[in-house]
Design a protein around this motif. Structure first.
Motif, mmCIF file in Angstrom:
data_model
loop_
_atom_site.group_PDB
_atom_site.id
_atom_site.type_symbol
_atom_site.label_atom_id
_atom_site.label_comp_id
_atom_site.label_asym_id
_atom_site.label_seq_id
_atom_site.Cartn_x
_atom_site.Cartn_y
_atom_site.Cartn_z
ATOM 1 N N GLU A 186 0.828 -1.200 0.000
ATOM 2 C CA GLU A 186 0.000 0.000 0.000
ATOM 3 C C GLU A 186 0.869 1.260 0.000
ATOM 4 O O GLU A 186 0.549 2.249 -0.658
ATOM 5 N N GLY A 187 1.974 1.205 0.743
ATOM 6 C CA GLY A 187 2.908 2.333 0.752
ATOM 7 C C GLY A 187 3.535 2.556 -0.614
ATOM 8 O O GLY A 187 3.720 3.697 -1.046
ATOM 9 N N LEU A 188 3.836 1.474 -1.318
ATOM 10 C CA LEU A 188 4.381 1.600 -2.673
ATOM 11 C C LEU A 188 3.338 2.223 -3.595
ATOM 12 O O LEU A 188 3.672 3.072 -4.423
ATOM 13 N N ALA A 189 2.085 1.835 -3.440
ATOM 14 C CA ALA A 189 1.020 2.431 -4.252
ATOM 15 C C ALA A 189 0.942 3.943 -4.003
ATOM 16 O O ALA A 189 0.840 4.732 -4.951
ATOM 17 N N GLN A 190 1.004 4.351 -2.738
ATOM 18 C CA GLN A 190 0.972 5.779 -2.412
ATOM 19 C C GLN A 190 2.187 6.498 -2.993
ATOM 20 O O GLN A 190 2.085 7.621 -3.486
ATOM 21 N N PHE A 191 3.347 5.837 -2.929
ATOM 22 C CA PHE A 191 4.574 6.391 -3.492
ATOM 23 C C PHE A 191 4.405 6.620 -4.996
ATOM 24 O O PHE A 191 4.739 7.687 -5.518
ATOM 25 N N LEU A 192 3.897 5.599 -5.717
ATOM 26 C CA LEU A 192 3.680 5.732 -7.163
ATOM 27 C C LEU A 192 2.722 6.875 -7.475
ATOM 28 O O LEU A 192 2.965 7.664 -8.392
ATOM 29 N N GLN A 193 1.639 6.941 -6.715
ATOM 30 C CA GLN A 193 0.664 8.006 -6.955
ATOM 31 C C GLN A 193 1.284 9.380 -6.726
ATOM 32 O O GLN A 193 1.063 10.295 -7.517
ATOM 33 N N ALA A 194 2.055 9.510 -5.667
ATOM 34 C CA ALA A 194 2.711 10.789 -5.384
ATOM 35 C C ALA A 194 3.660 11.176 -6.516
ATOM 36 O O ALA A 194 3.698 12.336 -6.928
ATOM 37 N N ARG A 195 4.405 10.200 -7.035
ATOM 38 C CA ARG A 195 5.323 10.486 -8.142
ATOM 39 C C ARG A 195 4.540 10.856 -9.399
ATOM 40 O O ARG A 195 4.917 11.768 -10.120
ATOM 41 N N ALA A 196 3.443 10.151 -9.663
ATOM 42 C CA ALA A 196 2.623 10.460 -10.845
ATOM 43 C C ALA A 196 2.025 11.863 -10.724
ATOM 44 O O ALA A 196 1.922 12.586 -11.721
ATOM 45 N N ASN A 197 1.663 12.258 -9.508
ATOM 46 C CA ASN A 197 1.062 13.578 -9.287
ATOM 47 C C ASN A 197 2.039 14.718 -9.531
ATOM 48 O O ASN A 197 1.618 15.832 -9.822
ATOM 49 N N THR A 198 3.331 14.448 -9.399
ATOM 50 C CA THR A 198 4.313 15.521 -9.618
ATOM 51 C C THR A 198 4.503 15.817 -11.096
ATOM 52 O O THR A 198 5.079 16.845 -11.444
ATOM 53 N N GLY A 199 4.051 14.913 -11.961
ATOM 54 C CA GLY A 199 4.190 15.141 -13.394
ATOM 55 C C GLY A 199 5.592 14.909 -13.904
ATOM 56 O O GLY A 199 5.931 15.335 -15.005
ATOM 57 N N GLY A 200 6.428 14.238 -13.124
ATOM 58 C CA GLY A 200 7.783 13.952 -13.576
ATOM 59 C C GLY A 200 7.785 13.035 -14.786
ATOM 60 O O GLY A 200 6.844 12.288 -15.029
ATOM 61 N N LYS A 201 8.857 13.099 -15.547
ATOM 62 C CA LYS A 201 8.952 12.308 -16.771
ATOM 63 C C LYS A 201 9.222 10.840 -16.487
ATOM 64 O O LYS A 201 8.468 9.971 -16.886
ATOM 65 N N ASN A 202 10.334 10.558 -15.833
ATOM 66 C CA ASN A 202 10.757 9.171 -15.637
ATOM 67 C C ASN A 202 10.948 8.843 -14.168
ATOM 68 O O ASN A 202 11.571 9.597 -13.431
ATOM 69 N N LEU A 203 10.427 7.692 -13.809
ATOM 70 C CA LEU A 203 10.666 7.111 -12.493
ATOM 71 C C LEU A 203 11.546 5.897 -12.741
ATOM 72 O O LEU A 203 11.098 4.919 -13.341
ATOM 73 N N VAL A 204 12.806 5.974 -12.321
ATOM 74 C CA VAL A 204 13.786 4.929 -12.598
ATOM 75 C C VAL A 204 14.010 4.092 -11.348
ATOM 76 O O VAL A 204 14.400 4.622 -10.305
ATOM 77 N N PHE A 205 13.754 2.784 -11.460
ATOM 78 C CA PHE A 205 14.066 1.835 -10.401
ATOM 79 C C PHE A 205 15.353 1.137 -10.821
ATOM 80 O O PHE A 205 15.414 0.557 -11.914
ATOM 81 N N LEU A 206 16.365 1.181 -9.966
ATOM 82 C CA LEU A 206 17.686 0.671 -10.317
ATOM 83 C C LEU A 206 18.115 -0.459 -9.395
ATOM 84 O O LEU A 206 18.157 -0.280 -8.178
ATOM 85 N N ILE A 207 18.444 -1.588 -10.007
ATOM 86 C CA ILE A 207 19.019 -2.734 -9.297
ATOM 87 C C ILE A 207 20.503 -2.755 -9.654
ATOM 88 O O ILE A 207 20.862 -2.811 -10.831
ATOM 89 N N GLY A 208 21.361 -2.723 -8.653
ATOM 90 C CA GLY A 208 22.794 -2.691 -8.885
ATOM 91 C C GLY A 208 23.352 -4.032 -9.319
ATOM 92 O O GLY A 208 22.636 -5.032 -9.421
ATOM 93 N N GLY A 209 24.642 -4.032 -9.572
ATOM 94 C CA GLY A 209 25.348 -5.246 -9.960
ATOM 95 C C GLY A 209 25.629 -6.140 -8.761
ATOM 96 O O GLY A 209 25.128 -5.913 -7.654
ATOM 97 N N VAL A 210 26.456 -7.134 -8.973
ATOM 98 C CA VAL A 210 26.707 -8.136 -7.930
ATOM 99 C C VAL A 210 27.343 -7.541 -6.673
ATOM 100 O O VAL A 210 27.189 -8.104 -5.594
#
Length: 150
Positions: free
Chosen positions: A76-100
């Motif tokens: 539910e917190g992730l859903a709120q986070f996504l909504q907040a980011r969508a509300n800002t009108g930003g272009k890209n939301l980048v989720f980054l997984i690092g290397g080993v």
């Protein structure tokens, strides 16, 4: 808003690829979404991997670094986070997984948010699957759809 899923490493293993592809396709019903696998440079170090990642980011990208020392959140917190980011009108939301070896401090310093999926140590391939499933789940929560049972 577009969701960009970046992961340093090799192609998806056959045991996770269908799941990742399925959840990524489902996410695109809500937000444009795409994966990019970033090949580690020859003689990779955290530092030179980090330099390559920083070059790929634009100043307007909102970077979420998946990091074991990051904050945890509920679905539910992730859903709120996504909504907040969508509300800002930003272009890209980048989720980054690092290397080993994880993410370089320069990338963590650039991150707008540091997120820990779990206190468990998970294989990178499995992190990709869990990330896409949780993002899809968050999208269904936002639309009050039946996938998530709270």
């Amino acid at each position: 808003m577009k969701i960009l899923l970046w992961s340093v490493g090799k192609n998806n293993d056959p045991y996770v690829k269908p799941g990742i592809d399925d959840f990524t396709r489902r996410i695109t019903r809500y937000f444009p979404c795409e994966w990019e696998l970033i090949a580690p440079p020859k003689n990779a170090t955290k530092k030179n991997e980090g330099e390559g990642i920083l070059q790929k980011l634009t100043k307007d990208d909102y970077l979420v670094a998946l990091d074991e020392r990051g904050k945890q959140m509920t679905s539910e917190g992730l859903a709120q986070f996504l909504q907040a980011r969508a509300n800002t009108g930003g272009k890209n939301l980048v989720f980054l997984i690092g290397g080993v070896y994880g993410l370089d401090e320069s990338v963590l310093a650039r991150a707008d948010y540091r997120w820990s999926l779990s206190q468990l140590t998970l294989p990178h391939q499995l992190v990709r699957l869990v990330l896409t499933e949780q993002l899809y789940r968050a999208c269904t929560i936002l639309r009050n759809e039946k996938y998530h049972h709270a």
